[in-house]
Design a protein around this motif. Sequence first.
Motif, PDB file in Angstrom:
ATOM      1  N   PRO A   5     -24.845  -6.418  13.785  1.00  0.00           N
ATOM      2  CA  PRO A   5     -24.382  -6.219  12.106  1.00  0.00           C
ATOM      3  C   PRO A   5     -23.724  -5.131  11.785  1.00  0.00           C
ATOM      4  CG  PRO A   5     -26.216  -6.704  12.087  1.00  0.00           C
ATOM      5  CD  PRO A   5     -26.495  -6.923  13.333  1.00  0.00           C
ATOM      6  N   MET A   6     -22.601  -4.732  12.823  1.00  0.00           N
ATOM      7  CA  MET A   6     -22.663  -3.335  12.045  1.00  0.00           C
ATOM      8  C   MET A   6     -21.575  -3.064  10.963  1.00  0.00           C
ATOM      9  SD  MET A   6     -22.358   0.338  13.424  1.00  0.00           S
ATOM     10  CE  MET A   6     -20.788   1.034  12.690  1.00  0.00           C
ATOM     11  N   ASP A   7     -21.373  -2.931   9.805  1.00  0.00           N
ATOM     12  CA  ASP A   7     -21.025  -2.072   8.785  1.00  0.00           C
ATOM     13  C   ASP A   7     -20.473  -1.080   7.901  1.00  0.00           C
ATOM     14  OD1 ASP A   7     -22.908  -1.873   7.239  1.00  0.00           O
ATOM     15  OD2 ASP A   7     -23.260  -3.640   6.673  1.00  0.00           O
ATOM     16  N   LEU A   8     -19.084  -1.574   7.039  1.00  0.00           N
ATOM     17  CA  LEU A   8     -18.686  -0.525   6.878  1.00  0.00           C
ATOM     18  C   LEU A   8     -19.632   0.192   5.625  1.00  0.00           C
ATOM     19  CD1 LEU A   8     -15.516  -0.682   6.724  1.00  0.00           C
ATOM     20  CD2 LEU A   8     -16.152   0.133   7.905  1.00  0.00           C
ATOM     21  N   ASN A   9     -21.286  -0.274   5.271  1.00  0.00           N
ATOM     22  CA  ASN A   9     -21.891   0.476   4.482  1.00  0.00           C
ATOM     23  C   ASN A   9     -22.431   1.670   4.822  1.00  0.00           C
ATOM     24  OD1 ASN A   9     -23.740   0.869   1.793  1.00  0.00           O
ATOM     25  ND2 ASN A   9     -25.053  -1.043   2.672  1.00  0.00           N
ATOM     26  N   ALA A  54     -12.645   8.052  11.880  1.00  0.00           N
ATOM     27  CA  ALA A  54     -12.708   7.004  10.188  1.00  0.00           C
ATOM     28  C   ALA A  54     -11.783   6.470  10.300  1.00  0.00           C
ATOM     29  CB  ALA A  54     -11.757   8.012   9.569  1.00  0.00           C
ATOM     30  N   MET A  55     -10.219   6.043  10.970  1.00  0.00           N
ATOM     31  CA  MET A  55      -9.251   5.607  11.510  1.00  0.00           C
ATOM     32  C   MET A  55     -10.021   4.613  12.552  1.00  0.00           C
ATOM     33  SD  MET A  55      -7.841   5.121   8.131  1.00  0.00           S
ATOM     34  CE  MET A  55      -6.335   4.125   8.333  1.00  0.00           C
ATOM     35  N   PHE A  56      -9.874   4.826  13.779  1.00  0.00           N
ATOM     36  CA  PHE A  56     -10.172   4.044  14.377  1.00  0.00           C
ATOM     37  C   PHE A  56     -11.911   3.788  15.038  1.00  0.00           C
ATOM     38  CE2 PHE A  56     -10.279   4.238  19.222  1.00  0.00           C
ATOM     39  CZ  PHE A  56      -9.790   3.221  19.520  1.00  0.00           C
ATOM     40  N   GLY A  57     -12.071   4.319  14.739  1.00  0.00           N
ATOM     41  CA  GLY A  57     -13.764   5.030  15.505  1.00  0.00           C
ATOM     42  C   GLY A  57     -14.302   4.077  14.907  1.00  0.00           C
ATOM     43  N   ILE A  58     -14.553   4.120  13.220  1.00  0.00           N
ATOM     44  CA  ILE A  58     -15.348   3.583  13.051  1.00  0.00           C
ATOM     45  C   ILE A  58     -15.560   1.968  12.589  1.00  0.00           C
ATOM     46  CG2 ILE A  58     -16.281   2.803  10.215  1.00  0.00           C
ATOM     47  CD1 ILE A  58     -16.029   6.195  10.132  1.00  0.00           C
ATOM     48  N   PRO A  59     -14.024   1.438  12.481  1.00  0.00           N
ATOM     49  CA  PRO A  59     -13.841   0.488  12.451  1.00  0.00           C
ATOM     50  C   PRO A  59     -13.412  -0.388  13.592  1.00  0.00           C
ATOM     51  CG  PRO A  59     -12.210   1.848  11.870  1.00  0.00           C
ATOM     52  CD  PRO A  59     -12.664   2.324  12.127  1.00  0.00           C
ATOM     53  N   PHE A  60     -14.163   0.344  14.903  1.00  0.00           N
ATOM     54  CA  PHE A  60     -13.739   0.250  16.504  1.00  0.00           C
ATOM     55  C   PHE A  60     -15.005   0.046  16.954  1.00  0.00           C
ATOM     56  CE2 PHE A  60     -14.423   0.780  20.483  1.00  0.00           C
ATOM     57  CZ  PHE A  60     -13.829  -0.289  21.471  1.00  0.00           C
ATOM     58  N   CYS A  61     -16.283   0.506  15.731  1.00  0.00           N
ATOM     59  CA  CYS A  61     -17.453   0.351  16.317  1.00  0.00           C
ATOM     60  C   CYS A  61     -17.725  -1.271  15.705  1.00  0.00           C
ATOM     61  CB  CYS A  61     -18.586   1.022  16.351  1.00  0.00           C
ATOM     62  SG  CYS A  61     -18.334   2.569  16.978  1.00  0.00           S
ATOM     63  N   PHE A  76     -13.156  -6.999   7.192  1.00  0.00           N
ATOM     64  CA  PHE A  76     -11.474  -7.202   7.054  1.00  0.00           C
ATOM     65  C   PHE A  76     -11.459  -6.143   6.897  1.00  0.00           C
ATOM     66  CE2 PHE A  76      -8.734  -7.431   3.751  1.00  0.00           C
ATOM     67  CZ  PHE A  76      -7.446  -8.517   4.839  1.00  0.00           C
ATOM     68  N   SER A  77     -11.867  -5.168   6.431  1.00  0.00           N
ATOM     69  CA  SER A  77     -11.014  -3.814   6.591  1.00  0.00           C
ATOM     70  C   SER A  77     -10.864  -2.858   7.500  1.00  0.00           C
ATOM     71  CB  SER A  77     -12.417  -3.212   5.009  1.00  0.00           C
ATOM     72  OG  SER A  77     -12.305  -3.329   4.086  1.00  0.00           O
ATOM     73  N   SER A  78     -11.808  -3.443   8.251  1.00  0.00           N
ATOM     74  CA  SER A  78     -11.760  -2.821   9.981  1.00  0.00           C
ATOM     75  C   SER A  78     -10.299  -3.184  10.411  1.00  0.00           C
ATOM     76  CB  SER A  78     -12.869  -2.644  10.057  1.00  0.00           C
ATOM     77  OG  SER A  78     -14.674  -2.191   9.690  1.00  0.00           O
ATOM     78  N   CYS A  79      -9.904  -4.399  10.463  1.00  0.00           N
ATOM     79  CA  CYS A  79      -9.423  -4.434  10.683  1.00  0.00           C
ATOM     80  C   CYS A  79      -8.034  -3.897  10.353  1.00  0.00           C
ATOM     81  CB  CYS A  79      -8.849  -6.231  10.409  1.00  0.00           C
ATOM     82  SG  CYS A  79     -10.173  -7.014  11.913  1.00  0.00           S
ATOM     83  N   VAL A  80      -7.610  -3.722   8.914  1.00  0.00           N
ATOM     84  CA  VAL A  80      -7.009  -3.170   8.550  1.00  0.00           C
ATOM     85  C   VAL A  80      -6.297  -1.758   8.235  1.00  0.00           C
ATOM     86  CG1 VAL A  80      -6.235  -2.575   5.846  1.00  0.00           C
ATOM     87  CG2 VAL A  80      -6.939  -4.767   6.350  1.00  0.00           C
ATOM     88  N   MET A  81      -7.583  -1.439   8.613  1.00  0.00           N
ATOM     89  CA  MET A  81      -7.622   0.473   8.947  1.00  0.00           C
ATOM     90  C   MET A  81      -6.888   0.517  10.400  1.00  0.00           C
ATOM     91  SD  MET A  81     -11.024   1.206   7.675  1.00  0.00           S
ATOM     92  CE  MET A  81     -11.683   2.999   7.563  1.00  0.00           C
ATOM     93  N   ALA A 112      -9.869   5.921   4.232  1.00  0.00           N
ATOM     94  CA  ALA A 112     -10.792   5.721   5.023  1.00  0.00           C
ATOM     95  C   ALA A 112     -12.038   5.943   4.334  1.00  0.00           C
ATOM     96  CB  ALA A 112     -11.227   6.945   6.177  1.00  0.00           C
ATOM     97  N   VAL A 113     -12.275   6.997   3.335  1.00  0.00           N
ATOM     98  CA  VAL A 113     -13.781   6.942   2.475  1.00  0.00           C
ATOM     99  C   VAL A 113     -12.721   5.493   1.554  1.00  0.00           C
ATOM    100  CG1 VAL A 113     -14.346   8.369   0.572  1.00  0.00           C
ATOM    101  CG2 VAL A 113     -13.159   9.480   2.784  1.00  0.00           C
ATOM    102  N   MET A 114     -12.226   5.288   0.942  1.00  0.00           N
ATOM    103  CA  MET A 114     -12.136   3.721   0.070  1.00  0.00           C
ATOM    104  C   MET A 114     -12.765   2.912   1.289  1.00  0.00           C
ATOM    105  SD  MET A 114      -8.707   2.093  -1.847  1.00  0.00           S
ATOM    106  CE  MET A 114      -7.837   2.062  -0.215  1.00  0.00           C
ATOM    107  N   GLY A 115     -11.931   2.560   2.524  1.00  0.00           N
ATOM    108  CA  GLY A 115     -12.960   1.424   2.916  1.00  0.00           C
ATOM    109  C   GLY A 115     -14.110   1.767   2.971  1.00  0.00           C
ATOM    110  N   LEU A 116     -14.871   2.712   3.298  1.00  0.00           N
ATOM    111  CA  LEU A 116     -16.232   2.323   3.191  1.00  0.00           C
ATOM    112  C   LEU A 116     -17.219   2.566   1.914  1.00  0.00           C
ATOM    113  CD1 LEU A 116     -16.801   6.008   5.623  1.00  0.00           C
ATOM    114  CD2 LEU A 116     -17.094   3.610   6.132  1.00  0.00           C
TER     115      LEU A 116
END
Length: 452
Positions: free
Chosen positions: A388-392, A371-378, A243-248, A214-218
């Motif tokens: 424009p919610m992103d992982l940055n 980390a693996m569901f809540g953040i990618p789901f948002c 894309f990373s959110s879908c993978v997570m 999850a840290v790598m995705g962020l």
Amino acid sequence: MAKDSQFSGGKSHLEMGLQEGRAVLQLEDENLVNSKHNDRRTFSMDATPQISVFDADTDDVSCKCVWNNILRQMQIVLFTKKLNLLIPCGPLAMLVDKLTDHHGWIFFLSLLGIIPLAERLGWATEQLAFYTGPTVGGLLNATFGNATELIISMYALRRGMIRVVQQSLLGSILSNTLLVLGCAFFGGGLVHSSKDQLFDKGNAVMNSGLLLMAVMGLLFPAVLHFTHTELHFGKSELALSRFSSCVMLVAYGAYLFYQLTSQNSLYMPISEEEDENDGIPDEEEAPEISKWGSIIWLLIMTLWIAVLSEYLVNAIEGASIAMSIPVAFISVILLPIVGNAAEHAGAVMFACKDKLDISLGVAIGSSIQIAMFGIPFCVVVGWIMGRPMDLNFQLFETATLFMSVLVVAFMLQDGTSNYFKGLMLLLCYLIVAASFFVHIDPEAIQDKPKKP
């Protein structure tokens, strides 16, 4: 003659025995008939008979039974925990919002009102899990375990407060990994100070690996942004995040499937430990309310949390100004503590009972859910809503998460815990809290809601 007298005597004794046996059987038959008659009378009192002369009386009795059942469930849900004394703070926050514009009090009262609701939401999920079995129960815990944080995030995302969403979800991970786990290690270590507590090392290492994933995705979207190496400036970062959110999300689904079907799941060591040490299940493992009662209370608590979350989110910025507290500190520290209030108590309680696997399942498992569901789901929901919610998560927040996960991973690698490890995790959380108290978020100004 002697033989005849003996035979007649024996015969008379036999006849007497037979008569006694018949008398006993007759008495048992009479008792059985009476018991059946009493059972019918009892059943007629508990349930509404199909054919009865006194239909009005039986309807009154059945309505009274239903009303008594409702009152009993309300007593169990609302009056069995001292924490429920904070429930009136929710309506009081709504009253203050109607009468005044004091955002500090509205935020504070909403915060207090959500704490017992979050605890009761987790309790209702556990009650429903008794009737659904371990597989569906695990899915329910995964879905509703962090419902409070997700509901608050949905309201903030709808209002365009993206940084509040990011920081509250980040704070939930930090709170679970450092504060909840630290309290569990510290409390369990003090109770069992004569030995090191043991837990399943394999599951702990796997969970640490998921957190690092999850840290790598962020990390990559943040690095891409701050190194200015985007192929399409302003677009590549958002596309990579989605894309990373879908993978997570796929990875989290595979993790759930593995945990619920594999023999090496988190639940297997727990059940084996209870069978070996206790032999008899604890009294608290029996359901306290019915299946439909659990579903109804689950819906009621979810809706009530959703109502209070709207008041909470609307008052965040006003409370930040009124109390002179940075929005980042409110989002990262205060909001996650409210959402994790029930998990704090549960993790410490199980650690004190030397059931550290359950404590890890609560603390680390909840961190993985966020980390693996809540953040990618948002991110996906923001994609659907046009936000424009992103992982940055910006450099400061990402570095904080990276260091915290590394510290926890090193703490879990040997499969033992003690009060000193818990103390170190708590001190790390104090450093994190102090850092966000003096941190100014440069991106927060861009996320202020637009007035209609």
